[in-house]
Design a protein around this motif. Structure first.
Motif, PDB file in Angstrom:
ATOM      1  N   HIS A 186       0.828  -1.213   0.000  1.00  0.00           N
ATOM      2  CA  HIS A 186       0.000   0.000   0.000  1.00  0.00           C
ATOM      3  C   HIS A 186       0.862   1.262   0.000  1.00  0.00           C
ATOM      4  N   LYS A 187       2.134   1.138   0.375  1.00  0.00           N
ATOM      5  CA  LYS A 187       3.038   2.280   0.284  1.00  0.00           C
ATOM      6  C   LYS A 187       3.246   2.705  -1.172  1.00  0.00           C
ATOM      7  N   ILE A 188       2.976   1.783  -2.110  1.00  0.00           N
ATOM      8  CA  ILE A 188       3.054   2.117  -3.536  1.00  0.00           C
ATOM      9  C   ILE A 188       1.665   2.430  -4.089  1.00  0.00           C
ATOM     10  N   SER A 189       0.686   1.577  -3.787  1.00  0.00           N
ATOM     11  CA  SER A 189      -0.658   1.773  -4.333  1.00  0.00           C
ATOM     12  C   SER A 189      -1.325   3.022  -3.762  1.00  0.00           C
ATOM     13  N   GLY A 190      -0.979   3.410  -2.507  1.00  0.00           N
ATOM     14  CA  GLY A 190      -1.567   4.605  -1.901  1.00  0.00           C
ATOM     15  C   GLY A 190      -1.238   5.874  -2.678  1.00  0.00           C
TER      16      GLY A 190
END
Length: 365
Positions: free
Chosen positions: A281-285
């Motif tokens: 989620h650090k990328i998808s966020g």
């Protein structure tokens, strides 16, 4: 020929991209100012209630809390900035002029996608360099209710480690001295997943080839007898660092450090699915910023004078907020173990990208 170029006009791309960025960051500034003020009204009393704290500690809190608010509300700002930009272009008949020149709906939105990608990159770097550090510092400060944060004693309690089929529990792990010392050690020795015996020791320390257990005893489950073993070496496949892994908070670590911590926890036999969801989620966020022009695109098309522009803007906002709800729900399901880490992090992103693309193609292309 216009249909073959993603950016048919450089001037138009710069104009639309600048409108989008100015509006998005203006909305972000206003949101952060209001929300930080409201947050401070609730927390300043708690901070100043502690003896010795003053105005400098209130500003210290603001410095730690501000990055968290920016991280949380940047995607909302991009959504509102998208809708405001597209409504302005639509009202001034600029969208009509673009489409009349032969530009497709995707080409009209292309500058917004590029600007949103820039915002996503800034957001990722900001989260990695600033938000993780401020979150860790604020969390430690809040745990002691805004008092002086004590130094780490180096003692961990109730630590579990997996050694093949066996489970090892240490009541305390002392890391402050020259060597790691375990106290109150219990090794649950299992065969095929079934408990066969329990090895207990008052103390253990790392030696070459394993762990030296002092005053060890073994309880045999089948016979119900206890063997006195004295000093023995056991747990030969267990590394000292497996006992020193503290509770990992994914929000407090940058991407690479969290990935390394997950690998260590996995080697120690600890559950890591929830942390893997946070990792991805650090990328998808931050990348959710790229979705906002797609979800807010309904505000760009359709004649402004038809009277449905407001309805289209509301629909765009509803799609965007539905994404945020779905994203938080998926992360919660990932924490509970109901969703796989990949699905928890990327499921809502992929779903709403498909929904936005379907709406855009069916209505405009």
């Amino acid at each position: 020929m216009h249909q073959l170029h993603f950016f048919p006009s450089r001037t138009m791309a710069l104009y639309v991209g600048r409108l989008f960025l100015v509006r998005s960051f203006s909305i972000l500034f206003a949101l952060v100012l209001i929300l930080q003020t409201l947050d401070l009204l609730g927390e300043s009393g708690k901070i100043l209630a502690v003896a010795g704290n003053g105005d400098s500690d209130v500003w210290r809190y603001v410095g730690m809390r501000l990055p968290q608010i920016v991280e949380t509300f940047l995607p909302f700002s991009v959504l509102l900035g998208t809708i405001l930009t597209l409504i302005t272009l639509n009202q001034n008949s600029e969208v009509v002029a673009m489409k009349a020149s032969g530009m497709s709906a995707h080409q009209v939105l292309a500058p917004l996608f590029l600007a949103a990608l820039l915002v996503a990159g800034i957001s990722f770097a900001f989260n990695e360099r600033i938000v993780t550090r401020s979150t860790a510092a604020l969390s430690a400060w809040q745990k002691v209710e805004y008092r002086q944060v004590p130094r780490d004693s180096g003692v961990r309690s109730n630590i579990w480690v997996r050694d093949g089929d066996n489970l090892i529990n240490a009541e305390t792990v002392e890391t402050g001295g020259p060597a790691i010392v375990l106290r109150g050690v219990t090794v649950y020795e299992r065969t095929g997943g079934v408990l066969s015996s329990m090895l207990k020791a008052a103390r253990a320390r790392a030696v070459d080839g394993g762990w030296e257990l002092t005053d060890a005893t073994r309880f045999l489950r089948r016979s119900g007898t206890i063997e006195t073993l004295g000093t023995i070496v056991a747990a030969k496949g267990v590394r000292p660092d497996q006992f020193t892994l503290a509770q990992v908070d994914g929000d407090e670590l940058p991407f690479l450090e969290l990935k390394s911590a997950i690998a260590d926890l996995e080697a120690a036999g600890r559950p890591v699915d929830a942390l893997k969801g946070v990792l991805w989620h650090k990328i998808s966020g931050p990348l959710s910023a790229i979705l906002m022009p797609l979800l807010g695109a309904v505000a760009a098309f359709g004649l402004a004078r038809s009277g449905k522009l407001f309805v289209r803007a509301i629909l765009g906002m509803a799609l965007g907020f539905a994404y945020f709800v779905a994203d938080n729900f998926a992360l919660a399901m990932g924490d509970l173990g109901a969703y796989s880490p990949f699905l928890a992090a990327w499921g809502p992103f992929i779903l709403f990208a498909l929904i936005g693309e379907m709406i855009l193609i069916r209505t405009e292309e």
